[in-house]
Design an enzyme around this catalytic site. Structure first.
Site, short mmCIF file in Angstrom:
data_model
loop_
_atom_site.label_atom_id
_atom_site.label_comp_id
_atom_site.label_asym_id
_atom_site.label_seq_id
_atom_site.Cartn_x
_atom_site.Cartn_y
_atom_site.Cartn_z
N HIS A 230 45.25 39.51 30.66
CA HIS A 230 44.47 40.29 31.64
C HIS A 230 44.05 39.64 32.83
O HIS A 230 43.81 38.28 32.73
CB HIS A 230 43.38 41.10 31.24
CG HIS A 230 42.58 41.91 32.38
ND1 HIS A 230 43.20 42.97 32.75
CD2 HIS A 230 41.36 41.46 32.91
CE1 HIS A 230 42.16 43.28 33.80
NE2 HIS A 230 40.94 42.45 33.77
N CYS B 166 47.12 45.48 36.30
CA CYS B 166 46.10 44.50 36.53
C CYS B 166 46.83 43.33 37.43
O CYS B 166 46.22 42.85 38.63
CB CYS B 166 45.15 43.88 35.61
SG CYS B 166 46.08 43.10 34.28
#
Length: 336
Positions: A95, A209
């Protein structure tokens, strides 16, 4: 619900990566299909619920003094590191976020973009009783909050300075973030391309993301930021298919005069991806997924609120962690 679905996605990925293929054409189009932007962000449906609250400590983006010097940090950690540690880091499922530190106030901040209702809900729909069309909980959004959790990013990931900017540049970036966040609404898990070759045709690009972080870096470069020369890698989940076939939107497929045969095929395809209550149920549905995707080369993609058929082909699915360089200068046209 989100974690369970993500684990199913990973297991399916491991199996899908072992098998073989074919493809099928559709009318000529411009590829990749451009990601659709909207005039405003709609309210979420109460049916959509997150296991983990979205942006629990979020705050408004502050206005910085023009003369401020702000450090910009690249932040990266394994998905769900807070729960599973470095488990998904071994698979390079990461992430991404960006951090800022003000030299005038000493305060630091984190900014990231992620799913409102976890990844599983953004990747697969719910089949609700009494509803013909699959029901999606697939919004994503930006989250800005004060503080940088050094331990979270450093222990199993990355926290590194990539550039410095002025307060004026930060404030301009903040305006762009608000616009980007209000117009880019829906999370898109999959990148879809014709083959693993680097020059392969990309049919659909993901919107998640890492793409938000890349757009943010490019916006800062457009504003004059000069980035350090360091390697930056990002995770992508790629499906491999022949040329996609456009099927239609919710109304044209599932509406009163829709295509009932196609509607049933799409619902049947998504059914095995539902949450499972027993191990036996999970493996039965996993076999159905393998049969449909690997043996029959079929996948139904929902992108831009429209459905597409993907004639799947080897290697079917792959999780990659590859370098995307930091921007070296301004683009002629900024991606907003």
């Amino acid at each position: 619900m989100g974690a369970a679905r993500y684990c199913r996605l990973l297991l399916a990925a491991a199996v899908w990566g072992l098998c073989f293929s074919v493809g099928s054409p559709s009318p000529q189009r411009h590829w990749p299909v451009p990601y659709r932007r909207f005039d405003y962000r709609p309210k979420t449906d109460p049916y959509c619920q997150a296991r983990y609250t979205f942006c629990p400590t979020g705050s408004a983006i502050p206005i910085m003094k023009e003369e401020d010097v702000i450090e910009v940090y690249r932040l990266q950690a394994p998905v769900w590191e807070f729960k599973y540690g470095d488990l998904l880091g071994h698979l390079k499922i990461m992430h991404d976020a960006v951090g800022f530190k003000s030299s005038l106030t000493g305060k630091n901040y984190t900014m990231e973009w992620y799913e409102l209702f976890q990844l599983g809900n953004c990747t697969f729909p719910h089949l609700r009783p009494g509803m013909e069309a699959p029901f999606w909980c697939n919004q994503g959004a930006a989250c800005f909050y004060e503080g940088i959790d050094d331990a979270h990013w450093k222990e199993n990931g990355t926290l590194v300075l990539v550039t410095t900017i002025s307060g004026t540049m930060f404030n301009e970036m903040a305006k762009w973030v608000r616009h980007d966040n209000e117009t880019g609404i829906y999370y898109e898990t999959w990148t879809v391309q014709a083959s693993p070759d680097k020059q392969s045709v990309v049919w659909f690009d993901s919107y998640e993301c890492s793409k938000f972080i890349l757009r943010t870096y490019q916006k800062l470069a457009d504003l004059g930021a000069v980035f350090k020369k360091i390697q930056t890698n990002y995770t992508s989940i790629i499906l491999f298919s022949g040329e996609p076939v456009y099927l239609g939107n919710e109304t044209s497929i599932f509406g009163p005069v829709g295509n009932k045969t196609l509607a049933a095929a799409i619902r049947d395809f998504y059914y095995p991806f539902k949450p499972h209550r027993t191990v036996r149920e999970f493996f039965v549905d996993l076999l159905k997924i393998i049969d449909r995707v690997i043996l029959n080369h079929q996948f139904y993609l929902f992108y831009n609120l429209e459905y597409w058929f993907l004639p799947m082909k080897f290697p079917y699915l792959k999780i990659i962690y590859e370098e995307v360089p930091l921007p070296t200068g301004s683009k002629a046209s900024c991606d907003v």
